[in-house]
Every structure is written in C-alpha cells, then in structure tokens.
Design an enzyme around this catalytic site. Sequence first.
Site, PDB file in Angstrom:
ATOM      1  CB  SER A 195       4.986  -1.937  -5.860  1.00  0.00           C
ATOM      2  OG  SER A 195       5.085  -0.527  -6.058  1.00  0.00           O
ATOM      3  CE1 TYR A 238       0.931  -1.441  -2.419  1.00  0.00           C
ATOM      4  CE2 TYR A 238       2.767  -0.037  -3.081  1.00  0.00           C
ATOM      5  CZ  TYR A 238       1.786  -0.955  -3.395  1.00  0.00           C
ATOM      6  OH  TYR A 238       1.661  -1.391  -4.698  1.00  0.00           O
TER       7      TYR A 238
END
Length: 255
Positions: free
Chosen positions: A146, A159
């Site tokens: 990401s 995350y």
Amino acid sequence: MRLLEGQVALVTGASGGIGRGIALRFAEQGASVAVHCRTAVAAAREVASRIEDMGARAVVLEADLRDEEGCHRLVRAAAEWGGGLSPGRLTALVNNAGVQPTRPLPGMTAAEWQEVVDTNLSSVFACTQAAAEVMGPGGSVTHIASIEASHPAPEHAHYSASKAAVVMHARAAALEYGPHGIRVNTVSPGLIDREGLARDWPEGVERWTRTAPLARLGRPEDVADACVFLASPLASWITGHDLVVDGGVSARPTW
C-alpha cells in the site's frame, strides 16, 4: 500469446475487491488460478465460475492465513492441483489477503495490533516461504502492499506498519530467493474504488480525486495489470521492486 500462458497462480483473498480483479485478469492472460478465500466461499466460487467461463481453469481453496500451517497447506494444495493438468506445479503467488481496520493508536490493544500483523504480514512470510519450496526457477511472488507503507494515515498505524514491513519483506526475499530463480516484488495501490465507497466516504473520495494527477480513483483492474506485468516474462529482470499504482498521488507535494 497471452502474457501468463501456461502459468499456475495462487491468489490469496481472491473472493472480492482487488483479489477478485487479480484472479480474473490472470485468467484472461492465460493462467490457471487457485482462488483462495477464508470464509467467503460462495463469492470465491463465483470468481472461479467466471474464470471457467473464459475457458481457463480454476479451483477454490479455503484457508485461515493467520495460521502458519494453514498457509503451508494452502500452497501445497494449489501446487498439487497444478492447474488441473500439471500436479506439483505453481509458478506465481500473489499475496493479496489483508485487513484494514481503523483504530486510534492511543488505546489500541496488543490483540488488535496482532490481528492486523498476523493477517497482513505473517501470512505473507509463511505463504512466500511455502511457495518458494515448490516453485522452480522463473517463479514469481507479488505482495500487495500500500502507499500507506510510506504515507501513514490517522487510525491506520497497525495497517501502515504491516504494509511497510511487507515491502521490506519482498526486498529481503528477493535477495535470498534470487539465486533460486524466484523473483519477489510488491505492488502498492492507492485508493481503490469499491461499491458504496463514494456513499460511505464522500469527503475522502472528493479529496482524493481533487489531489490525484489522474483525477480518479483506482480500479481493481489497475492493480491486477501491475501484478500481471510482474508475473510475466516482461518483468524477468525485475525483483525487489515496489510498483506504486496510485494515479500519481504520491507525487503530490506534502508541504
């Protein structure tokens, strides 16, 4: 000639969203696809059915990737299936399965942190290790990371940290598995559209499209195309690389 003709690929978390897009695109490009899910079996079967409608081969495999042995069993099952024609064959792995809960860092529990790390990072370690044991030279592993690996967002500490570790895992794995002819890379998506996103988070979608140089959200197919490239012979001299797929958002100045 399709880019992935003759390949056997395992895509984790392939029952929906980005994973679904990757599985379908791999099939379009000639791969046989093992479609992994944890609990969404009906959705995974629908993906497999669409792949078979294209004339490609698919199988649905269930596994809880928070369990190390579950990861190894999954990879073994995919290799033993071998596209339905070549048992023992696995040429590509896409580590896509992951979770993205929100929680402020103050007050986050160790259990909440561990849940994200186990799902997003430890599964990548275990599946990659298992895949490398059965892949021959020419095999490829792609992790879905990401842009939050380098651009943290509020309430995403667990995350962002897990995805940063995924990027570094790929670089380390590229170094150690390269002598065996196995390439390892990451794809780092930006904001990818999904059903209901504009309704649920209108201010975020508006802010993204205003900021992105290409002025739109990403689509699962955008991420899938990057994964196809990295698994294909076109990327035969690319390993340890993080391919950012974010419509240019990361190029925007932050000051």
